[in-house]
Design an enzyme around this catalytic site. Sequence first.
Site, PDB file in Angstrom:
ATOM      1  N   HIS A   1       0.863  -1.194   0.000  1.00 27.09           N
ATOM      2  CA  HIS A   1       0.000   0.000   0.000  1.00 27.09           C
ATOM      3  C   HIS A   1       0.894   1.236   0.000  1.00 27.09           C
ATOM      4  O   HIS A   1       1.649   1.431   0.957  1.00 27.09           O
ATOM      5  CB  HIS A   1      -0.869   0.063   1.260  1.00 27.09           C
ATOM      6  CG  HIS A   1      -1.720  -1.147   1.500  1.00 27.09           C
ATOM      7  ND1 HIS A   1      -2.282  -1.423   2.722  1.00 27.09           N
ATOM      8  CD2 HIS A   1      -2.117  -2.141   0.674  1.00 27.09           C
ATOM      9  CE1 HIS A   1      -2.991  -2.541   2.641  1.00 27.09           C
ATOM     10  NE2 HIS A   1      -2.903  -3.010   1.406  1.00 27.09           N
ATOM     11  N   MET A   2       0.800   2.052  -1.047  1.00 27.76           N
ATOM     12  CA  MET A   2       1.701   3.217  -1.150  1.00 27.76           C
ATOM     13  C   MET A   2       0.917   4.466  -1.539  1.00 27.76           C
ATOM     14  O   MET A   2      -0.060   4.363  -2.280  1.00 27.76           O
ATOM     15  CB  MET A   2       2.771   2.929  -2.208  1.00 27.76           C
ATOM     16  CG  MET A   2       3.625   1.732  -1.843  1.00 27.76           C
ATOM     17  SD  MET A   2       4.336   0.967  -3.287  1.00 27.76           S
ATOM     18  CE  MET A   2       3.986  -0.743  -2.991  1.00 27.76           C
TER      19      MET A   2
END
Length: 503
Positions: free
Chosen positions: A439-440
């Site tokens: 998750h970025m």
Amino acid sequence: MIVEPGALEGDVEDDAEYVIVGTGAAGATAARVLAEAGAGVVLVEEGPNVPAAELARGTVASFGRLLRDAGGQVTSGPLKIPLLQGACVGGSTVVNSGITWRIPPWVYDRWAAEFGLSGALPARELEACFDLLDEELSVRQTREERLGGNGRVLRTGAERLGWESKTTHRTERDCEGSARCLEGCANGRRQSMNHSYIPRALAAGARLYAGCRVTRVCPRSAGGLAVEGTFALGAGGGGRHTLRAHARKAVLIAASAIHTPALVLRSGLDSTGQVGLHFQGHPGVSMLALFDEPIRLWEGATQAYEITEFRQRGMKIESLSLPAEVLAARLPGVGAKLAAYLRQMDRIAVAAIPIKARARGTVRTLGPFNRVNYCPEPQDVALAVEGLARVGQAFFAAGARAVLPGIHGLPERISDPAGLELIRRARPEPGALNWVMTHMMGSCRMGGDPRTSAVDLRGQLHGVPGVHVIDSSVFPTNLGVNPQHTIMAVAMVLARRLLEDRA
Ligand SMILES: Cc1cc2nc3c(=O)[nH]c(=O)nc-3n(C[C@H](O)[C@H](O)[C@H](O)COP(=O)(O)OP(=O)(O)OC[C@H]3O[C@@H](n4cnc5c(N)ncnc54)[C@H](O)[C@@H]3O)c2cc1C
Ligand code: SF4
């Protein structure tokens, strides 16, 4: 219509009102909104278009076709954290577990108070988008019969400890519980973008160029808005063809929180110096446990159960069914020792702990390469270590014989709950943990002030009319929950703003 490199006989020139770079959570959602409103849309995707029948062909083959660098993308610097992302039509949604969460209220309140985003992303409008996404992508709670042994032991542990927990909400229709989401859902049960919004956008007239890497976004001031790209070599050989797609109204960049800032930087469009700053994410660690009872990781939904008790503190615990090839990389030892663990594979349980990290990083380019400079801060390490101890507690409460924390310098195996004290007291360096990040966000922050943000309140790059960023790069902070639902809702709102300007 999907155009693939093998079908080309020469260079391609196209034009549409909107040209979208990337077909993942953000790009596909915007394409569906714009195309179904009657707008002309071209999508350009670097990765291949993998037909459903060719998905789920085993981990190695799937990683090679679906993941960025076959899963080998990592952070720069001494600590190498794998940065897993999809690189195919549908982006990371093709390989994800489909878990959905709405932006937590305490995160939204910060976006509103500290970053002034309540006008740009009104709470009510986001909620309406979430409702629509729930309906269109079939968000539902994982059924009891899809818990699998892995989900079941996490639930038992949480219930015995009295911790808040639940079966996951996921985008799925009749999930068969093959535990193979990481290979793409061959039967189309998970409503990833390749099975949902991309077909809808195409049905509404959008054109998609697959296997074409956008190398440059050309601003209006350089002879007209356009994107330039290079196709991969077609299966039949032949030359490497190029694409030039003109955008009559706007270019929408949705190439992810790593590849969006990289493309903007390479195109020379960073007028603020803010592009690529504030990169954030949810780095995660995992805990393994050995049980006497069969767990059978290959049965049930890939991620069926989650412990939410510690969510507000930035820590979420999720059951995670891994294929044997990936599990082997996390098991201790090599040779005979590894083989001994693998022989117990049917009795191993796994849980992941993604954390809402405080760390900030940067995305930079170096010639054709991207550099993601990122390292968890001491508080992040402490949170991850606490998470490992908590999961250990849950697994022991569920009857585990031993847990494998995966912390370098600690015993590889802890055989009773009292031993968890060793984890609680540990003060490891970041490099002592087995991190993975999926998750970025945050690398083209949204805001009204070009001194502190990369894009304005409509997602347009400051100082570059017509070039918009619509993916999680625009988030001013990380979320602490699985991000795809919020990414889609934000992309939906930003696409609607473009339609208002078009009217
Ligand atoms: C293994 C895994 C599991 C996950 N599980 C969940 C989950 O259960 N729930 C959840 O909410 N989130 C999950 N996520 C995260 C979620 O999938 C991502 O946050 C989300 O898909 C990001 O959306 P995006 O549109 O920004 O980027 P992506 O979905 O990654 O799409 C970006 C696309 O842009 C393309 N692209 C990049 N550069 C270029 C270029 N120069 N030219 C053309 N195309 C380009 C890429 O190939 C890619 O297809 C998971 C991610 C992974 C990897
Ligand atoms: S676990 Fe369910 S959603 Fe995931 S790949 Fe298997 S059938 Fe599809």
